[in-house]
Design a protein around this motif. Structure first.
Motif, short mmCIF file in Angstrom:
data_model
loop_
_atom_site.label_atom_id
_atom_site.label_comp_id
_atom_site.label_asym_id
_atom_site.label_seq_id
_atom_site.Cartn_x
_atom_site.Cartn_y
_atom_site.Cartn_z
N GLU A 155 59.86 62.57 54.81
CA GLU A 155 58.53 62.68 54.20
C GLU A 155 58.62 62.51 52.69
O GLU A 155 57.77 61.84 52.08
N ASN A 156 59.64 63.09 52.08
CA ASN A 156 59.83 62.93 50.64
C ASN A 156 60.09 61.48 50.28
O ASN A 156 59.57 60.97 49.28
N ALA A 157 60.91 60.82 51.10
CA ALA A 157 61.23 59.41 50.85
C ALA A 157 59.98 58.54 50.95
O ALA A 157 59.77 57.64 50.13
N ARG A 158 59.14 58.83 51.94
CA ARG A 158 57.90 58.05 52.10
C ARG A 158 56.94 58.31 50.93
O ARG A 158 56.30 57.38 50.43
N ALA A 159 56.86 59.57 50.51
CA ALA A 159 55.97 59.91 49.40
C ALA A 159 56.44 59.26 48.11
O ALA A 159 55.63 58.77 47.30
N LEU A 160 57.76 59.24 47.91
CA LEU A 160 58.32 58.60 46.72
C LEU A 160 58.01 57.10 46.72
O LEU A 160 57.60 56.55 45.69
N MET A 161 58.19 56.47 47.87
CA MET A 161 57.89 55.05 47.97
C MET A 161 56.41 54.79 47.69
O MET A 161 56.06 53.81 47.03
N ALA A 162 55.54 55.65 48.19
CA ALA A 162 54.11 55.48 47.98
C ALA A 162 53.76 55.56 46.49
O ALA A 162 52.91 54.80 46.00
N LEU A 163 54.42 56.47 45.77
CA LEU A 163 54.16 56.61 44.34
C LEU A 163 54.57 55.35 43.58
O LEU A 163 53.85 54.91 42.67
N VAL A 164 55.70 54.78 43.95
CA VAL A 164 56.17 53.56 43.27
C VAL A 164 55.32 52.37 43.68
O VAL A 164 54.93 51.54 42.85
N ALA A 165 55.02 52.28 44.98
CA ALA A 165 54.23 51.15 45.49
C ALA A 165 52.84 51.11 44.89
O ALA A 165 52.23 50.04 44.77
N ALA A 166 52.32 52.28 44.47
CA ALA A 166 50.98 52.35 43.90
C ALA A 166 50.84 51.50 42.64
O ALA A 166 49.72 51.09 42.28
N PHE A 167 51.95 51.23 41.98
CA PHE A 167 51.89 50.38 40.78
C PHE A 167 51.40 48.97 41.14
O PHE A 167 50.88 48.26 40.29
N GLY A 168 51.58 48.58 42.39
CA GLY A 168 51.14 47.25 42.81
C GLY A 168 49.65 47.06 42.69
O GLY A 168 49.17 45.93 42.47
N HIS A 169 48.88 48.16 42.79
CA HIS A 169 47.42 48.08 42.70
C HIS A 169 46.93 48.22 41.27
O HIS A 169 45.73 48.24 41.03
N MET A 170 47.87 48.34 40.32
CA MET A 170 47.50 48.53 38.92
C MET A 170 47.83 47.32 38.06
O MET A 170 47.75 47.38 36.84
N GLN A 171 48.23 46.23 38.70
CA GLN A 171 48.74 45.09 37.95
C GLN A 171 47.70 44.37 37.10
O GLN A 171 48.06 43.58 36.23
#
Length: 242
Positions: A155-171
């Protein structure tokens, strides 16, 4: 791209093992099809080679994960260590073969036990593990995760990935935009809470790794869209270096 079955046939690693590596965050596929099937690219296969080499050298999956996730992981340095360990292992096996041949020739009267001595091999392996895991950050990570279940770690690994992946929507924003920089702060705080104290130095190293290509970049871009990893790197660099 290769399917999980093709990778299994190529490497001899079972499909179940590859699926397990994905579940525990050790080796994620390069991407997935729309139907959710795992696909592995060249970068992912390179990481799998690293994992298999460490496994041949009797490193645990936990130790391998810590090495590969270390912000300062250097593939060339790791290969040098693996070659040295494999060479020591080879010499150890050759000594055992020589001993066995002598026992056969003498009818069991070769009272030589030096071939069973693995002290040098064990010492080098311990040194290699220490070089990757002796940092204060790793020790803190070990303490925090000592009593966590596999499910919690996933769950921590998925949450961490989600935090990093969120930058994709901020480009569409500038890396220095307050909203983007706030996302970097959230990422830093999450790592500190669940893994280790994430200083700006460590965070900067992580950002460089995210955008350096290979498995990490591919996974982030698969989750956050093309360019997500590279934009995350820029945003983190702005946060850490001004």
């Amino acid at each position: 791209m290769m399917t999980v079955k093709e990778v299994s046939r190529l490497t001899g690693v079972s499909v179940r093992t590859l699926q397990y590596y994905d579940q525990i965050g050790l080796l994620h596929p390069g991407t997935r099809t729309e139907a959710g099937y795992r696909l592995y690219d060249a970068a992912t296969l390179e990481t799998l080679q690293q994992i298999l080499l460490f496994r041949e050298l009797k490193f645990s999956l936990k130790e391998i994960a810590a090495i590969l996730q270390n912000p300062h992981f250097d593939r060339e340095k790791a290969l040098e260590q693996q070659i040295e360990l494999l060479t020591l292992q080879k010499r150890h096996l050759e000594s055992l073969i020589t001993l066995a041949e002598n026992i056969r020739q003498t009818g069991g009267n070769a009272m030589d036990f030096t071939a069973f001595d693995t002290k040098k091999l064990d010492e080098y392996a311990a040194k290699a593990k220490q070089q990757w895991g002796a940092t204060a950050a790793y020790q803190e990570y070990e303490t925090k995760n000592a009593h966590e279940t596999t499910q919690a770690q996933q769950e921590n690994a998925r949450a961490l990935m989600a935090l990093v992946a969120a930058f994709g929507h901020m480009q569409t924003k500038d890396p220095a935009d307050p909203a983007v920089q706030a996302q970097v702060q959230k990422l830093q705080a999450f790592i500190t809470e669940h893994y280790y104290t994430c200083t700006k130095e460590i965070l900067h190293s992580l950002g460089q790794m995210y955008g350096a290509g290979g498995e990490f970049t591919a996974n982030i871009n698969a989750a956050g869209g093309p360019g997500a990893a590279e934009f995350a790197r820029k945003a983190i660099e702005r946060y850490c270096c001004g």
